[in-house]
Design a protein around this motif. Structure first.
Motif, PDB file in Angstrom:
ATOM      1  N   ARG A  46      14.726  43.284  12.084  1.00 10.90           N
ATOM      2  CA  ARG A  46      14.900  44.721  11.910  1.00 10.90           C
ATOM      3  C   ARG A  46      15.403  45.341  13.208  1.00 10.90           C
ATOM      4  NH1 ARG A  46      11.846  48.834  13.375  1.00 10.90           N
ATOM      5  NH2 ARG A  46      10.168  47.424  14.031  1.00 10.90           N
ATOM      6  N   ALA A  47      16.397  46.214  13.095  1.00  5.93           N
ATOM      7  CA  ALA A  47      16.997  46.983  14.191  1.00  5.93           C
ATOM      8  C   ALA A  47      17.993  46.175  15.022  1.00  5.93           C
ATOM      9  CB  ALA A  47      15.944  47.582  15.112  1.00  5.93           C
ATOM     10  N   ILE A  48      17.970  44.857  14.925  1.00  4.26           N
ATOM     11  CA  ILE A  48      18.868  44.025  15.724  1.00  4.26           C
ATOM     12  C   ILE A  48      19.743  43.204  14.791  1.00  4.26           C
ATOM     13  CG2 ILE A  48      19.027  42.189  17.450  1.00  4.26           C
ATOM     14  CD1 ILE A  48      16.305  43.069  18.501  1.00  4.26           C
ATOM     15  N   ALA A  49      21.052  43.445  14.869  1.00  2.57           N
ATOM     16  CA  ALA A  49      21.977  42.674  14.026  1.00  2.57           C
ATOM     17  C   ALA A  49      22.075  41.236  14.507  1.00  2.57           C
ATOM     18  CB  ALA A  49      23.359  43.336  14.030  1.00  2.57           C
ATOM     19  N   THR A  65       8.429  54.968  24.939  1.00  2.00           N
ATOM     20  CA  THR A  65       7.318  54.325  24.248  1.00  2.00           C
ATOM     21  C   THR A  65       6.054  54.486  25.087  1.00  2.00           C
ATOM     22  OG1 THR A  65       8.843  52.696  23.344  1.00  2.00           O
ATOM     23  CG2 THR A  65       6.500  52.176  23.211  1.00  2.00           C
ATOM     24  N   PRO A  66       5.059  55.238  24.624  1.00  2.00           N
ATOM     25  CA  PRO A  66       3.853  55.498  25.426  1.00  2.00           C
ATOM     26  C   PRO A  66       3.114  54.222  25.825  1.00  2.00           C
ATOM     27  CG  PRO A  66       3.979  56.996  23.551  1.00  2.00           C
ATOM     28  CD  PRO A  66       5.054  55.972  23.348  1.00  2.00           C
ATOM     29  N   THR A  67       3.113  53.214  24.942  1.00  2.00           N
ATOM     30  CA  THR A  67       2.364  51.984  25.219  1.00  2.00           C
ATOM     31  C   THR A  67       3.163  50.978  26.035  1.00  2.00           C
ATOM     32  OG1 THR A  67       3.124  51.050  23.115  1.00  2.00           O
ATOM     33  CG2 THR A  67       1.036  52.241  23.102  1.00  2.00           C
ATOM     34  N   PHE A  68       4.384  51.323  26.411  1.00  2.00           N
ATOM     35  CA  PHE A  68       5.251  50.385  27.126  1.00  2.00           C
ATOM     36  C   PHE A  68       5.883  51.093  28.320  1.00  2.00           C
ATOM     37  CE2 PHE A  68       9.701  48.997  27.716  1.00  2.00           C
ATOM     38  CZ  PHE A  68       9.475  47.705  28.180  1.00  2.00           C
ATOM     39  N   SER A  69       5.775  50.510  29.493  1.00  2.00           N
ATOM     40  CA  SER A  69       6.327  51.106  30.711  1.00  2.00           C
ATOM     41  C   SER A  69       7.437  50.202  31.238  1.00  2.00           C
ATOM     42  CB  SER A  69       5.241  51.289  31.768  1.00  2.00           C
ATOM     43  OG  SER A  69       5.808  51.707  32.988  1.00  2.00           O
ATOM     44  N   LEU A  70       8.669  50.682  31.151  1.00  2.00           N
ATOM     45  CA  LEU A  70       9.800  49.908  31.654  1.00  2.00           C
ATOM     46  C   LEU A  70       9.746  49.798  33.169  1.00  2.00           C
ATOM     47  CD1 LEU A  70      12.464  48.440  31.048  1.00  2.00           C
ATOM     48  CD2 LEU A  70      13.617  50.658  31.176  1.00  2.00           C
ATOM     49  N   THR A  71       9.334  50.866  33.827  1.00  2.00           N
ATOM     50  CA  THR A  71       9.262  50.834  35.297  1.00  2.00           C
ATOM     51  C   THR A  71       8.211  49.838  35.774  1.00  2.00           C
ATOM     52  OG1 THR A  71       7.741  52.714  35.231  1.00  2.00           O
ATOM     53  CG2 THR A  71      10.075  53.200  35.546  1.00  2.00           C
ATOM     54  N   GLU A  84      22.032  50.819  11.071  1.00  2.00           N
ATOM     55  CA  GLU A  84      21.012  51.847  10.870  1.00  2.00           C
ATOM     56  C   GLU A  84      20.387  52.252  12.198  1.00  2.00           C
ATOM     57  OE1 GLU A  84      16.775  52.461   8.451  1.00  2.00           O
ATOM     58  OE2 GLU A  84      18.007  50.664   8.121  1.00  2.00           O
ATOM     59  N   MET A  85      20.081  51.260  13.035  1.00  2.00           N
ATOM     60  CA  MET A  85      19.483  51.544  14.343  1.00  2.00           C
ATOM     61  C   MET A  85      20.478  52.283  15.233  1.00  2.00           C
ATOM     62  SD  MET A  85      16.847  51.281  16.292  1.00  2.00           S
ATOM     63  CE  MET A  85      16.287  51.099  17.981  1.00  2.00           C
ATOM     64  N   ALA A  86      21.737  51.839  15.225  1.00  2.00           N
ATOM     65  CA  ALA A  86      22.759  52.471  16.066  1.00  2.00           C
ATOM     66  C   ALA A  86      22.967  53.930  15.692  1.00  2.00           C
ATOM     67  CB  ALA A  86      24.073  51.693  15.947  1.00  2.00           C
ATOM     68  N   ALA A  87      22.875  54.230  14.399  1.00  2.00           N
ATOM     69  CA  ALA A  87      23.087  55.611  13.950  1.00  2.00           C
ATOM     70  C   ALA A  87      21.914  56.517  14.317  1.00  2.00           C
ATOM     71  CB  ALA A  87      23.315  55.630  12.447  1.00  2.00           C
ATOM     72  N   SER A  88      20.758  55.928  14.589  1.00  2.00           N
ATOM     73  CA  SER A  88      19.563  56.741  14.833  1.00  2.00           C
ATOM     74  C   SER A  88      19.348  57.070  16.309  1.00  2.00           C
ATOM     75  CB  SER A  88      18.320  56.008  14.303  1.00  2.00           C
ATOM     76  OG  SER A  88      18.112  54.794  15.022  1.00  2.00           O
ATOM     77  N   ILE A  89      20.187  56.530  17.208  1.00  2.00           N
ATOM     78  CA  ILE A  89      20.029  56.823  18.633  1.00  2.00           C
ATOM     79  C   ILE A  89      21.300  57.490  19.154  1.00  2.00           C
ATOM     80  CG2 ILE A  89      18.429  54.905  18.958  1.00  2.00           C
ATOM     81  CD1 ILE A  89      20.648  53.318  20.222  1.00  2.00           C
ATOM     82  N   ILE A 127      13.643  48.006  22.640  1.00  2.00           N
ATOM     83  CA  ILE A 127      14.655  48.354  21.623  1.00  2.00           C
ATOM     84  C   ILE A 127      14.031  49.170  20.506  1.00  2.00           C
ATOM     85  CG2 ILE A 127      16.150  47.368  19.838  1.00  2.00           C
ATOM     86  CD1 ILE A 127      16.726  45.064  21.829  1.00  2.00           C
ATOM     87  N   ASP A 128      12.844  48.776  20.046  1.00  2.00           N
ATOM     88  CA  ASP A 128      12.189  49.532  18.970  1.00  2.00           C
ATOM     89  C   ASP A 128      11.878  50.955  19.401  1.00  2.00           C
ATOM     90  OD1 ASP A 128      12.281  47.345  17.280  1.00  2.00           O
ATOM     91  OD2 ASP A 128      10.278  46.631  17.840  1.00  2.00           O
ATOM     92  N   GLY A 129      11.666  51.177  20.702  1.00  2.00           N
ATOM     93  CA  GLY A 129      11.334  52.511  21.183  1.00  2.00           C
ATOM     94  C   GLY A 129      12.525  53.411  21.420  1.00  2.00           C
ATOM     95  N   LEU A 130      13.752  52.900  21.286  1.00  2.00           N
ATOM     96  CA  LEU A 130      14.936  53.717  21.542  1.00  2.00           C
ATOM     97  C   LEU A 130      15.057  54.894  20.574  1.00  2.00           C
ATOM     98  CD1 LEU A 130      17.646  50.972  22.301  1.00  2.00           C
ATOM     99  CD2 LEU A 130      16.423  52.441  23.926  1.00  2.00           C
TER     100      LEU A 130
END
Length: 372
Positions: free
Chosen positions: A108-111, A216-222, A156-161, A286-289
């Motif tokens: 899901r979300a990744i082609a 994403t509140p539960t995920f910190s990229l930094t 679908e994912m590309a259209a939503s961001i 990616i899911d948080g985008l």
């Protein structure tokens, strides 16, 4: 000319063998055959050099294959958990001794996920020597084993961001990345207080960076990029709606794609599992985008930039097309003129040639006068 060829061939011809009158070295005799190793010292050195080259080539090929396959095997369980088709039937695909590929689909979300290894040419000592010499000449040149994970988002994912280009990368990549990535020319480079000093952000607007760092509140990229182990292998992470190479004509909506691209240094074979947390975190990222909430003015500014770029590409394409048509017409006229002249008599052809020569001479003289 003949004398010159004789001299060249004479210089290339090796001197005749002179049998030494006295030979007191080791020799092997069998019937009328005699082998004296002491007379073949140069050949022995050449053979030893060839054997060293072959050994290095074989070991280099093995080492590259081991690095790629170790990483692939260490991350295969993660790919199997995320994708319904984590790999092809033949597994990791080798293209020569330095390039390896894997293709994953079905999430899901990744082609698709295209995994690309571009390793150093360890099987070729001459290339390694060249790289070493170039490093000594250009201190910014730093070849490494590159691993690219290219996540292509589904429609679908590309259209939503939103449409944007954003990246965070190691500062030692600045010298080369914009030459390799046309899409990153949309961005400006800034430092960010939440990132280590060795990393910088490339963004169109600060609003994009702020949203991605807290999407994403539960995920910190930094926090992920500040981890010393992740930082050791990290080169760049980018989110882009633009192609990596400048298109010749503006892309149609159906041709546009959005990608998340992670670039890493391939870890040694015995530490291949150290990048699993970093790769695994990309799926959460990616899911948080979709949770981004850009300001309306940011969206309108980025839309305007893309309209201007498409207009510029379109105008350049039209200009190039006109130049090609003009060149074709000029070539056609030249061809027709040559065909006409070829049907004339020799005397008339000579007159035309002399006339063209005088015109060319006159034009060249005019250029000289204007320059002086």
């Amino acid at each position: 000319m003949a004398n010159l060829l004789v001299k060249i061939l004479g210089a290339m011809t090796p001197p005749p063998f002179v049998q030494p009158a006295d030979y007191d070295g080791w020799e092997i005799q069998w019937k009328f055959l005699v082998f004296r190793p002491g007379l073949f010292q140069n050949q022995a050195y050449l053979l030893a050099g060839l054997l060293v080259y072959v050994v290095i080539a074989i070991y280099g090929k093995y080492d590259n294959s081991k690095r790629a396959n170790s990483w692939y095997n260490a991350h295969l369980t993660l790919l199997q958990d995320q994708f319904s088709s984590p790999t092809s039937a033949s597994g990791l695909i080798a293209d020569g001794y330095t390039d390896f590929f894997n293709f994953s689909t079905g999430r899901r979300a990744i082609a698709s996920l295209h995994t690309i290894f571009s390793l150093r040419p360890r099987q070729d000592p001459l290339q390694l020597i060249y790289h070493l010499g170039w490093q000594m000449y250009d201190l910014r040149y730093n070849p490494y084993d590159e691993l690219i994970l290219d996540f292509k988002l589904d429609a679908e994912m590309a259209a939503s961001i939103p449409d944007y280009v954003w990246a965070v990368l190691a500062k030692d990549e600045f010298a080369s990345i914009k030459d390799k990535r046309w899409d990153l020319t949309f961005t400006r480079t800034v430092d960010h207080a939440s990132l280590p000093a060795s990393l910088s952000v490339m963004a169109e607007w600060a609003d994009v960076t702020d949203n991605l760092f807290k999407a994403t509140p539960t995920f910190s990229l930094t926090k992920l990029l500040s981890d010393p182990i992740n930082l050791k292998y990290f080169k760049s992470l980018s989110v882009t709606d633009q192609p990596r190479e400048r298109p010749a004509v503006p892309l149609t909506p159906s041709e546009r794609e959005k990608h998340v691209i992670l670039c890493l240094v391939v870890p040694p074979a015995d530490k291949a599992a150290e990048t699993i947390p970093l790769v695994s975190a990309m799926f959460t990222f990616i899911d948080g985008l979709t949770k981004m909430n850009l300001r309306p003015e940011t969206r309108s500014k980025m839309k305007k930039v893309r309209e201007d770029v498409d207009k510029e590409i379109r105008e350049e394409a039209v200009k190039e097309k006109k130049e090609e048509i003009a060149e074709d017409k000029k070539a056609a006229r030249r061809k027709a003129e040559l065909e006409r002249v070829s049907r004339l008599s020799a005397a008339e052809q000579k007159k035309i040639i002399e006339r063209d020569r005088k015109r060319a001479l006159k034009r060249s003289q005019g250029k000289v006068v204007r320059k002086s």
